[in-house]
Write a protein that holds these residues in place. Structure first.
Motif, short mmCIF file in Angstrom:
data_model
loop_
_atom_site.label_atom_id
_atom_site.label_comp_id
_atom_site.label_asym_id
_atom_site.label_seq_id
_atom_site.Cartn_x
_atom_site.Cartn_y
_atom_site.Cartn_z
N ASN A 167 0.95 -1.05 0.33
CA ASN A 167 -0.09 -0.18 0.18
C ASN A 167 1.21 1.05 0.53
O ASN A 167 2.19 1.48 -0.26
N LEU A 168 0.41 2.28 -0.09
CA LEU A 168 0.77 3.72 0.06
C LEU A 168 2.23 3.93 1.25
O LEU A 168 3.11 4.69 0.57
N ARG A 171 6.17 0.21 0.92
CA ARG A 171 6.09 0.76 -0.33
C ARG A 171 7.70 -0.84 -0.85
O ARG A 171 8.28 -0.48 -1.81
N LEU A 204 -3.07 7.97 6.83
CA LEU A 204 -3.23 7.85 4.99
C LEU A 204 -4.61 8.26 4.66
O LEU A 204 -4.09 9.34 3.71
N VAL A 210 -2.44 12.74 0.64
CA VAL A 210 -3.50 11.94 -0.47
C VAL A 210 -5.03 13.16 -0.87
O VAL A 210 -5.57 13.17 -1.11
N MET A 225 -6.34 5.92 -2.67
CA MET A 225 -4.77 4.64 -2.31
C MET A 225 -4.91 3.70 -3.36
O MET A 225 -3.82 2.70 -2.67
N TRP A 228 -3.80 3.77 -6.27
CA TRP A 228 -2.54 4.51 -6.43
C TRP A 228 -2.15 3.23 -6.55
O TRP A 228 -1.08 3.02 -7.76
N LEU A 266 1.63 12.60 -3.80
CA LEU A 266 1.75 11.36 -3.10
C LEU A 266 3.13 10.24 -2.65
O LEU A 266 3.45 10.33 -1.75
N ASP A 267 3.74 10.62 -4.19
CA ASP A 267 5.35 10.01 -3.49
C ASP A 267 6.41 11.16 -2.65
O ASP A 267 6.56 10.27 -2.06
N TYR A 270 4.90 10.05 0.77
CA TYR A 270 5.47 9.00 0.95
C TYR A 270 6.00 7.84 -0.63
O TYR A 270 5.70 7.62 -1.11
#
Length: 282
Positions: A167-168, A171, A204, A210, A225, A228, A266-267, A270
């Motif tokens: 998940n986000l 990773r 999250l 997010v 999520m 993604w 998002l990167d 996270y």
């Protein structure tokens, strides 16, 4: 809706996870309604296991799919390590099929590695394919080194999928595992794709980046999520919920297309791993 190809069949990239379902008789009606709502919304894959509630999850799924045409379903279950032997696996599979009320599984996974020699487990999985009771087999909670070992076995490359946590907020598999699976044409199944309702999950859903992406798409944080997770090719996500409305939201997240700007945001929140990490397991 985004799709993945499993064992030659194209299925929606978001399926239905069933861990923790079937344990409380008071929730059974709602859980069955949730599974059926997910199927009505377009999901085809249902992922369960003999371990989940010591078979109660499979029994629940069996009730939910009783009147669903079999060709509209892609059923996955898993065998426990202590049952993954030549002596026990066939009996274990028969019990799963009986609880599910079906004649065959589309995919049967070795849940995680145990004490049975890997070659014995693989040989028995291959034998079970010849009986028609499983159409394909795969593995779960395997890391890159496990897959490399598997691929050295005569029938190892017959594996049809590997299911791991992703998940986000988790990773680690991106460092080398996902690339290895892509190179070897091995689809990836992501369990706990919106985390597991723990502190990470709470973080999250309230993360500013997010929420920004969610607002752009008029979507929930959970939908972002999920979108993604499946933004990479050949990844199937199997979120679990006992709420019918949330289930429909999960499945329809397969219609979302995140932009390069979305992914960058998002990167930033996270980041991808920069070194090998131990495989996350629940």
């Amino acid at each position: 809706m985004q799709t993945v190809t499993l064992t030659g069949r194209q299925v929606p990239a978001i399926g239905i996870g069933t861990w923790h379902m079937g344990d409380d008789p008071l929730k059974q009606e709602a859980e069955i309604a949730a599974i059926q709502a997910g199927l009505d919304a377009g999901a085809q894959v249902i992922d369960t296991a003999e371990m989940y509630g010591s078979g109660r999850s499979e029994t629940l799924v069996g009730k939910a799919i009783k009147n669903i045409p079999r060709d509209q379903l892609y059923l996955i279950s898993k065998v426990l390590p202590n049952n993954a032997s030549k002596a026990k696996m066939s009996q274990s599979l028969d019990a799963s099929l009986k609880r599910l009320g079906v004649d065959a599984l589309d995919l049967y996974l070795y849940h995680w590695r145990g004490g049975v020699p890997l070659v014995e487990t693989v040989d028995e999985l291959e034998r079970l394919k010849t009986t028609g009771k499983i159409k394909a087999w795969g593995i779960s909670n395997f890391d890159t080194d496990d897959l490399k070992e598997l691929w050295q076995l005569p029938s190892g490359p017959m594996a049809a999928a590997n299911e791991d946590l992703y998940n986000l907020g988790s990773r680690g598999v991106e460092y080398d595992l996902l690339a290895w699976q892509t190179t070897h044409n091995l689809p990836f199944i992501a369990y706990s794709p919106v985390s597991n309702g723990d502190q990470l999950g709470a973080n999250l859903t309230t993360n500013a980046n997010v929420l920004t992406v969610a607002n752009r798409h008029h979507a929930t944080p959970y939908q972002i999520m999920l979108a993604w997770v499946i933004s990479r090719p050949q990844i199937l996500a199997i979120p679990q919920t006992s709420d019918a409305t949330h289930m429909v939201d999960n499945v329809t997240a397969g219609n979302l297309k995140l932009t390069a700007d979305d992914l960058k945001l998002l990167d930033q929140a996270y980041p991808a791993p920069t070194e090998k990490q131990p495989l996350d397991v629940l």
